[in-house]
Design an enzyme around this catalytic site. Structure first.
Site, mmCIF file in Angstrom:
data_model
loop_
_atom_site.group_PDB
_atom_site.id
_atom_site.type_symbol
_atom_site.label_atom_id
_atom_site.label_comp_id
_atom_site.label_asym_id
_atom_site.label_seq_id
_atom_site.Cartn_x
_atom_site.Cartn_y
_atom_site.Cartn_z
ATOM 1 N N LYS A 134 1.825 -3.658 9.522
ATOM 2 C CA LYS A 134 1.941 -5.131 9.535
ATOM 3 C C LYS A 134 2.581 -5.622 10.827
ATOM 4 C CE LYS A 134 1.403 -6.294 4.762
ATOM 5 N NZ LYS A 134 1.788 -7.044 3.599
ATOM 6 N N LYS A 218 -8.302 -1.144 4.011
ATOM 7 C CA LYS A 218 -7.969 -1.656 2.682
ATOM 8 C C LYS A 218 -8.424 -3.115 2.504
ATOM 9 C CE LYS A 218 -3.739 -3.032 1.513
ATOM 10 N NZ LYS A 218 -2.549 -3.383 0.739
ATOM 11 N N LYS A 221 -5.461 -9.401 1.429
ATOM 12 C CA LYS A 221 -5.413 -10.871 1.387
ATOM 13 C C LYS A 221 -5.439 -11.459 2.784
ATOM 14 C CE LYS A 221 -2.135 -11.022 -2.475
ATOM 15 N NZ LYS A 221 -0.921 -10.250 -2.179
HETATM 16 N N1 AQP Z 1 -7.005 -2.878 -1.709
HETATM 17 C C1 AQP Z 1 -6.253 -2.592 -2.763
HETATM 18 N N2 AQP Z 1 -6.670 -1.697 -3.678
HETATM 19 C C2 AQP Z 1 -5.921 -1.413 -4.774
HETATM 20 N N3 AQP Z 1 -4.717 -2.001 -5.013
HETATM 21 C C3 AQP Z 1 -4.273 -2.913 -4.131
HETATM 22 N N4 AQP Z 1 -3.161 -3.679 -4.077
HETATM 23 C C4 AQP Z 1 -3.195 -4.456 -2.965
HETATM 24 N N5 AQP Z 1 -4.317 -4.209 -2.264
HETATM 25 C C5 AQP Z 1 -5.011 -3.261 -2.958
HETATM 26 C C6 AQP Z 1 -2.116 -3.657 -5.098
HETATM 27 O O1 AQP Z 1 -1.908 -5.001 -5.531
HETATM 28 C C7 AQP Z 1 -0.530 -5.160 -5.887
HETATM 29 C C8 AQP Z 1 -0.020 -6.415 -5.286
HETATM 30 O O2 AQP Z 1 -0.065 -6.351 -3.884
HETATM 31 P P1 AQP Z 1 0.771 -7.386 -3.019
HETATM 32 O O3 AQP Z 1 0.107 -8.682 -2.988
HETATM 33 O O4 AQP Z 1 2.150 -7.483 -3.492
HETATM 34 O O5 AQP Z 1 0.879 -6.710 -1.632
HETATM 35 P P2 AQP Z 1 -0.142 -6.072 -0.669
HETATM 36 O O6 AQP Z 1 -0.315 -4.638 -1.015
HETATM 37 O O7 AQP Z 1 0.451 -6.356 0.662
HETATM 38 O O8 AQP Z 1 -1.518 -6.876 -0.867
HETATM 39 P P3 AQP Z 1 -2.591 -7.166 0.207
HETATM 40 O O9 AQP Z 1 -3.723 -7.778 -0.476
HETATM 41 O O10 AQP Z 1 -2.850 -5.987 1.038
HETATM 42 O O11 AQP Z 1 -1.917 -8.302 1.080
HETATM 43 P P4 AQP Z 1 -1.695 -8.357 2.643
HETATM 44 O O12 AQP Z 1 -3.026 -8.610 3.238
HETATM 45 O O13 AQP Z 1 -0.761 -9.530 2.777
HETATM 46 O O14 AQP Z 1 -1.096 -7.076 3.069
HETATM 47 C C9 AQP Z 1 0.206 -3.900 -5.424
HETATM 48 O O15 AQP Z 1 0.483 -3.089 -6.560
HETATM 49 C C10 AQP Z 1 -0.769 -3.224 -4.526
HETATM 50 O O16 AQP Z 1 -0.637 -1.816 -4.588
#
Ligand code: AQP
Length: 356
Positions: A134, A218, A221
């Site tokens: 990040k 991955k 969001k």
């Molecule tokens: N691609 C994924 N596949 C499976 N599980 C996922 N999670 C996130 N992306 C995937 C799971 O969703 C839960 C919540 O995630 P979060 O919003 O708290 O944080 P994150 O992992 O940072 O989500 P993003 O979508 O990847 O956001 P950004 O783009 O901001 O980094 C967690 O249990 C995570 O494992």
């Protein structure tokens, strides 16, 4: 449902308390209100929240304090927080039997996080791959909060002495850090077993859903391309369009697991199908082996619309009733504080803080 826990729960002294009530333990898990809630969040986390609620005492948290580790528009954050709470409810979590709340309403998370900032070692934090990804090249310019994020996550979990945490693969390293913090705290302060050594619960065929534009990245969001992900609020047309445009390769569908493994875009779509249909990925490979991607994509679209449509529609309905969602969050926060406050008080005593 198969339970792919990474390690067997070795004689955990915190478990008998739950087992006596016919439960397997206490769960805490959270999702950040950073917008664009997607299929990866659903399959990797939120869907499992509902499935686990029959066997565990559950606390599900909208982690708004984690969200602000990167800039969030204050005017949008409250709506995004309600959106995540709505997704928990729409996925089937019982907000009366279990606890749904937002993190900033329970100040004990931040209070315990400070203690954990003093327990965690810099060397441990420096190994966190999510921070490296990040922060990227802009390392000098990211917030201190982004760096300390895993210590707050440890506090989210341990302020409730949660025994299990359901997460996607990407959070496994942070969970390991939580375990290290619990062990070091218990050792340093000579408080054996005070904090549990929490187990991750990682389920199913889609623990790491990848981008529809790049099967090696991955689904996320923050990806600037909306075509990289299926959002939970996408309608049937948007889902169909995104699946149609999902990246594939020029060959027919993989004919074995070994073939699929070498083809990340195809492998990702197969994993998504398997997870949505509650099938083993091998069975999906067998069904579509050697066929055209267009056939498979049509079937995947139908499946995704059938499974996600009702969740998205219920989310939209709940988001039109913010008063209802806010009531669930307030009640949840009160119940969460009733658990967290005595654990924090005990922690302060162990640390040696004078209290009123
Ligand atoms: N691609 C994924 N596949 C499976 N599980 C996922 N999670 C996130 N992306 C995937 C799971 O969703 C839960 C919540 O995630 P979060 O919003 O708290 O944080 P994150 O992992 O940072 O989500 P993003 O979508 O990847 O956001 P950004 O783009 O901001 O980094 C967690 O249990 C995570 O494992």
């Amino acid at each position: 449902m198969p339970d792919v826990t990474t390690a067997a729960p070795a004689a955990n002294p915190h478990l008998p308390h739950y087992q006596a009530r016919g439960l397997k333990g206490r769960i805490l898990s959270g999702v950040q209100p950073t917008g664009n809630l997607h299929l990866g969040n659903y399959l990797g986390a939120i869907r499992n929240f509902a499935r686990l609620q029959h066997d565990y005492e559950c606390l599900y948290c909208v982690v708004d304090m984690h969200a602000i580790t990167v800039w969030q528009d204050p005017a949008a954050l409250s709506g995004q927080t309600r959106e995540i709470a709505s997704a928990f409810l729409a996925a089937g979590v019982d907000g009366h039997k279990h606890i749904i709340f937002n993190q900033s309403m329970v100040p004990e998370h931040a209070q315990l996080a400070w203690i954990f900032n003093c327990v965690a070692r810099l060397g441990w934090m420096n190994r966190m791959t999510q921070f490296k990804e990040k922060a990227g090249k802009d390392r000098e310019n990211v917030s201190l909060g982004l760096y300390a994020y895993p210590a707050l996550m440890a506090a989210d979990i341990l302020i409730y002495k949660a025994t299990h945490v359901p997460v996607g693969e990407d959070q496994k390293q942070h969970l390991e850090l939580t375990r290290d913090i619990a062990i070091k705290f218990n050792n340093d302060f000579k408080a054996p077993d005070f904090f549990p050594v929490t187990e991750p619960l990682i389920f199913g065929a889609a623990t790491r859903v990848m981008s529809l534009r790049d099967g090696t990245k991955k689904m996320s969001k923050s990806d600037p391309s909306d075509f990289s992900r299926i959002n939970l609020t996408d309608d049937a047309d948007a889902i169909a369009q995104k699946i149609r445009r999902a990246k594939t390769d020029p060959f027919p569908m993989p004919d074995s697991a070994a073939d699929a493994e070498k083809r990340p875009d195809a492998d990702n779509l197969l994993g998504i199908y398997a997870a949505l249909a509650d099938m083993e990925k091998d069975a999906v490979i067998l069904e579509y082996a050697g066929r055209q991607f267009s056939d498979f994509k049509a079937a995947l679209t139908e499946l995704a619309v059938t499974k996600l449509g009702p969740v998205g529609a219920e989310m939209q309905r709940l988001m039109k009733d913010p008063g209802h969602v806010d009531r669930i969050l307030h009640e949840g926060a009160e119940r969460a504080r009733a658990i967290a406050a005595p654990i924090l008080a005990e922690t302060y005593k162990i640390v040696g803080f004078l209290q009123p």
